[in-house]
Scaffold this active site. Structure first.
Site, PDB file in Angstrom:
ATOM      1  CG  ASP A  73      -2.062   1.244   1.331  1.00 29.78           C
ATOM      2  OD1 ASP A  73      -2.827   1.044  -0.032  1.00 29.78           O
ATOM      3  OD2 ASP A  73      -0.958   1.965   2.159  1.00 29.78           O
ATOM      4  CD  GLU A  79      -2.138   3.073  -3.659  1.00 29.21           C
ATOM      5  OE1 GLU A  79      -2.805   3.467  -3.467  1.00 29.21           O
ATOM      6  OE2 GLU A  79      -1.857   2.620  -2.024  1.00 29.21           O
TER       7      GLU A  79
END
EC number: 3.2.1.141
Length: 589
Positions: free
Chosen positions: A245, A282
């Protein structure tokens, strides 16, 4: 005999609390403490007291059956009987990824309940199931991005045993499994790491407060904590890869960046296990070094989410221009994403008021994951609307076709395949009333700045906000949902069958478009994707030297000849461009 160890370099005393007894631990080198604990066996609860405070959960707790504030429970990973010997995940280049949230994917919201829906994913054509974060987070319900016990699968989902059964079942169905992990911050509630050592540093600030300590004093052990966490999911839980993330919020100025170290250790584990493993990032940086090889200065990850492709596609289809969508909206932006990988590859960003990104067109397209929607792009809307609520039925099919015929690795978000109209809202279950109120007010302030009525923003803490976000599994068998589901199945089957999809060099992708008439045609070898994004019919010229044959069309009114393609409003046609070696006349079917 079990030997318990915990890292606490700056404290005076550490005790193990187990079976009603408190046992002093011995200080070792480098800030570690240890004690022999014969009573600590699989299923035994334990905790630590630090300088007479606590008890606190183990920073590496493998199980938190009573939530983030309760004791840890010891787990013997060797007890589980796996059935996936010889399993190999499909290559990422051939993947179709399906992102799901365990708590809302089924009515029961557990790992076990997901197993009952795997046949649906298999029939759809999915190859990789991606779970949103499952590490222990506060309360019974949440997105998982505020996890605090990173080694412990969430108790409400089914704990370690339930997660292993899910991964094992996926592999038996031929489905690879990816896990979303969060290494840029931890949640505030139940985060006891600071009681043990300098896991965080005030040298940098992130949107969530102090940064994770990856390059300051004592950072070697902190880095090891996160690296070991990644390896644990891959080895002890048999995951086939990780999605990291928001890597742009991982601050590390070390000579060897944390991401490079992570990629290196995953490659070593891959060699030892003899099993293909992947790491996907990401990133908001539009920086291709994330996926470039370390030998040329990159971090060596396998792929990264392509936010530019999503934003360009979303803005073209919806017409939205709020926030970061202000940088997008032209058909030319979508064409740039399809042919160069990134739209902002050094180009000036009006939204950021500076130049953003760097070129990535030399990368293979398998280094990017593209989507029409994902948990962020749906759940970070005030009302959690999905694409099915924002687009006409025609444009919804156009969007699906572009994702599944683009050169990137496609990702679907749960329920997208049938146009689910249940929202995916932001929900939490904090037991701290002050934190709950802060989250509630922060959410309202955020969307009030975009002109939303604060009173109309769903309360993240309300149980009904969570309940509304559950998928309705009665929908896929009814129209119009069933028709869209058939469309997705056909697109995925074509992606798997047509040889054009094996070529992912961006320089081989050709795109023509007309901004004013709102049409776009993408050429991938012997395959063409013709899209009418407008509200009026369009006639497009066929590529020269070929005899087009319709493979899939979103509207029965699509018609082609050797010279033209007639597209009704808001439609897409996927054409096989057979070389025109003989006279061509009439209409192609």
């Amino acid at each position: 005999m079990t030997c318990v160890r915990v890292w606490a370099p700056e404290v005076r005393r550490v005790e193990l609390e187990c079976a009603g007894k408190r046992r002093p631990m011995a200080r070792e080198a480098d800030g570690w403490w240890s004690v022999a604990a014969p009573e600590l066996v699989h299923g035994t609860d334990y905790a630590f007291r630090v300088d007479e405070e606590g008890p606190f959960p183990d920073p590496r707790s493998p199980w938190q059956p009573h939530g983030v504030h309760g004791p840890s429970r010891w787990v013997d990973h060797g007890r589980f009987r796996w059935h996936d010997a010889g399993w190999q995940a499909p290559p990422l280049a051939s993947a179709v990824i399906y992102e799901l949230h365990v708590g809302t994917f089924t009515p029961d919201g557990t790992f076990e309940a997901v197993i009952d829906r795997l046949d649906h994913l298999k029939d759809l054509g999915i190859t990789h199931v991606e779970l949103m974060p499952v590490a222990e987070f506060p309360g019974e319900r949440g997105w998982g991005y505020d996890g605090v016990d990173l080694f412990a699968p969430h108790h409400a989902y089914g704990g370690p045993e339930g997660l292993k059964r899910l991964v094992d079942a996926c592999h038996r169905k031929g489905l690879a499994v990816l896990l979303d992990v969060v290494y840029n911050h931890l949640g505030p509630s139940g985060n006891y790491l600071g009681r043990f050592g300098p896991y965080f540093t005030d040298a940098y600030r992130t949107p969530w407060g102090d940064a994770v300590n990856l390059d300051q004093a004592h950072s070697d052990t902190v880095r090891r904590f996160f690296l070991d966490n990644a390896l644990m999911w891959l080895e002890d839980y048999h995951f086939d890869g990780l999605r990291i993330d928001a890597v742009h919020a991982i601050v590390d100025i070390s000579a060897i960046h944390f991401l490079e170290a992570l990629a290196r250790e995953v490659r070593a584990l891959e060699a030892r296990l003899g099993r293909h493993l992947v790491v996907i990032a990401e990133s908001d940086l539009n920086d291709p070094r994330v996926v470039r090889a370390p030998e040329i200065g990159g971090h060596g990850l396998d792929a990264q989410w392509n936010e530019d492709f999503h934003h360009a596609l979303h803005a073209v289809l919806t017409g939205e221009r709020d926030g970061y969508y202000a940088d997008f909206g032209a058909v030319a932006d979508l064409a740039a994403a399809l042919t160069r990988g990134l739209v902002y590859d050094g180009r000036y960003s009006t939204y950021r008021r500076r130049s953003h990104g760097r070129p990535a067109a030399d990368l293979p397209a398998r280094r990017f994951v593209g989507c029409l929607q994902n948990h962020d792009q749906v759940g970070n809307r005030a009302l959690g609307e999905r694409s099915a609520q924002l687009l006409s039925a025609g444009l919804l099919r156009v969007g699906a076709a572009l994702v599944l015929t683009a050169p990137f690795v496609p990702l679907l978000f749960q329920g997208e395949e049938w146009g689910a109209d249940t929202p995916f809202l932001y929900f939490t279950n904090h037991d701290d009333p002050d934190l709950a109120q802060a989250v509630r007010e922060g959410r309202r302030r955020e969307f009030a700045a975009f002109g939303w009525d604060p009173e109309g923003i769903p309360d993240p803490q309300a149980p009904e906000t969570f309940e509304r976000s559950r998928l309705d599994w009665d929908q896929p068998t009814d129209e119009p949902y069933a028709g869209l589901l058939r469309w997705y199945r056909e697109l995925i089957a074509l992606r798997r069958a047509h040889p054009a999809f094996a070529e992912d060099r961006l320089e081989r992708v050709r795109v023509r478009f007309d901004e004013s008439e709102r049409w776009l045609m993408m050429r991938r070898g012997a395959l063409a994707v013709a899209c009418n994004l407008g509200t009026s019919p369009r006639r497009l010229d066929c590529p020269a030297g070929c005899h087009p044959r319709i493979l899939l069309a979103s509207d029965p009114g699509v018609a082609v000849t050797c010279e033209t393609i007639d597209l009704p409003a808001e439609t897409v046609a996927i054409l096989d461009l057979v070389p025109n070696t003989a006279a061509c006349g009439g209409e192609a079917t």
